[in-house]
Design an enzyme around this catalytic site. Structure first.
Site, short mmCIF file in Angstrom:
data_model
loop_
_atom_site.label_atom_id
_atom_site.label_comp_id
_atom_site.label_asym_id
_atom_site.label_seq_id
_atom_site.Cartn_x
_atom_site.Cartn_y
_atom_site.Cartn_z
N GLY A 213 0.83 -1.21 0.00
CA GLY A 213 0.00 0.00 0.00
C GLY A 213 0.86 1.25 0.00
O GLY A 213 2.05 1.19 -0.31
N ASN A 214 0.26 2.38 0.30
CA ASN A 214 1.03 3.63 0.41
C ASN A 214 0.39 4.54 1.45
O ASN A 214 -0.65 4.21 2.01
CB ASN A 214 1.13 4.31 -0.96
CG ASN A 214 -0.24 4.65 -1.52
OD1 ASN A 214 -0.96 5.46 -0.96
ND2 ASN A 214 -0.60 4.00 -2.63
N HIS A 215 1.05 5.68 1.71
CA HIS A 215 0.64 6.54 2.83
C HIS A 215 -0.47 7.53 2.49
O HIS A 215 -0.77 8.41 3.29
CB HIS A 215 1.84 7.33 3.36
CG HIS A 215 2.82 6.47 4.09
ND1 HIS A 215 2.48 5.74 5.19
CD2 HIS A 215 4.14 6.22 3.86
CE1 HIS A 215 3.54 5.08 5.63
NE2 HIS A 215 4.56 5.35 4.83
#
Ligand code: CTP
Length: 404
Positions: A213-215
């Protein structure tokens, strides 16, 4: 669900009619809808409803004269300031006397002087006996005020304070509030337009418990969705896993998890939209094979084979006919050059460039610093602002380019 009046500054003018008792409910309803309310009264309106009632309900002082006569150190009640403060002014109840004075520019009390100073839309809800309501001079007044651009909320028919039955009874407070809400909605620049927005991160599964995923928080996309909805658009917000809550009558949230489900949702909505904005941080790669069971640790190193996801924005660029298409670019070097290339490659009308070199810009923060580049390669750089303000700048530019 929030009302279009939420956050609006409402100035209520109360004049001396028996319906003034309903001003208390009206203030209450405006406050409930999320508006800020201030009240001005004509001096004789105080015989019908007390300023204390209205100041308590509005949570603001109520004024009826240019200064407070009982107070030796009284300050001037600034009608210009009050008039400019308001987003909306509503005179309710509006007596024949006050309406007639409004139509001739008379300003012998604070309410009338405030009316003359107000630059915002002014609504008036007449309240009077049926013969007064039907008199040609009253009709002349209504016409004059409407020619000035003031908006009339017609009186209702029914039993009047005099005992007579006919038209003249002030519209009910709930009717007044919904009349104003409808009127504002009907005049919004994006009324009837469909806006599609992708937002948030994507989670690409590795096994049943892990993902890539990512932030991204989704905050920028949600700010764009709220701005579009506040301009009257019907918004479809395709939102990856985000902890933020969205609640607006004009926003339909389509929750998705990964790039594939985001793409599927976009394919369903793209055809009928007028504006599409891709603000999501979509994974460019996903694991080629997702393990059915939780992967157990074994060897000292471990490799996951990745494959490309569909570039959703590029797909929209290839399909676009009348849609206005906006993309985002998050760059760390050669920012403008890379953004311009992306604009061309993905067939966009506008690209929003964030540089990771700017403090306070990008993923997790509440703020953002953007540069907008349009299809003519004109560049507009903005200061660091809250994401809500950035969203307004983006829509100002979209509306300017679309001549909305
Ligand atoms: N985007 C998309 N679908 C993807 C990847 C990106 O819709 N699978 C959209 C994003 O929402 C954003 C823009 O494309 O509007 C970002 O472009 P992209 O080429 O992915 O830029 P980067 O993520 O910065 O990647 P790179 O610089 O490696 O090309």
């Amino acid at each position: 669900m929030s009302s279009i009046l939420s956050g609006k500054k409402v100035l209520l003018g109360v004049t001396a009619g028996i319906a003034a008792y309903k001003a208390a409910s009206l203030v209450r309803m405006f406050i409930k809808s999320g508006a800020e309310v201030k009240v001005v009264m004509t001096p004789t309106a105080k015989d019908f409803v007390t300023p204390l009632t209205l100041s308590t309900l509005s949570k603001n002082p109520v004024h009826s004269s240019f200064y407070n006569e009982e107070d030796d150190n009284a300050e001037w009640n600034n009608h210009v300031e009050l008039g400019l403060w308001a987003d909306i002014m509503i005179i309710a109840p509006a007596t024949a006397n006050t309406l007639s004075k409004m139509s001739t520019g008379n300003s012998d009390n604070l309410l009338l002087a405030t009316y003359l100073s107000a630059k915002c839309p002014v609504y008036f809800a007449p309240a009077m006996d049926l013969d007064m309501y039907n008199h040609p001079s009253t009709h002349e007044t209504f016409r004059k005020l409407q020619d000035f651009g003031n908006i009339m909320i017609p009186a209702e028919s029914g039993e009047l304070a005099s005992g007579l039955v006919g038209q003249g009874r002030m519209a009910e407070p709930s009717t007044i509030v919904s009349f104003i809400e409808k009127d504002i909605l009907g005049k919004l620049p994006l009324r009837g337009q469909k806006v599609l927005i992708t937002a948030g991160p994507t989670y690409e599964a590795i096994d049943p418990v892990r993902f890539i995923g990512n932030h991204s928080s989704g905050r920028m996309g949600i700010a764009l969705a709220s701005t579009a909805a506040n301009l009257g658009a019907q918004v479809t917000l395709i939102l990856g896993p985000s902890s933020l809550k969205v609640s607006h009558t004009l926003i339909k949230v389509v929750p998705v998890v990964n790039a594939a489900s985001m793409y599927k949702a976009v394919v369903e909505a793209f055809d009928t939209c007028d504006v599409a904005i891709a603000s999501a941080a979509v994974a460019d790669y996903r694991p080629k094979n997702i393990a059915d069971q939780k992967i157990k640790k074994a060897s000292s190193t471990f490799a996951i084979e990745l494959e490309r996801t569909t570039d959703i924005l590029k797909w929209m660029g290839s399909q676009k006919s009348t849609q206005f298409l906006v993309g985002f670019a998050l760059e760390t070097e050669n920012e403008e050059k890379n953004a311009k290339e992306k604009l061309k490659k993905k067939n966009l009308d506008l690209i929003v460039l964030n540089s990771l070199n700017d403090k306070g810009a990008g993923f997790k923060s509440q703020t953002n610093k953007v540069t907008l580049i349009n299809h003519k390669l004109e560049i507009k750089a903005f200061e660091l602002k809250t994401k809500t303000e950035v969203a307004k700048d983006i829509f100002n530019e979209i509306n300017r380019l679309r001549n909305v």
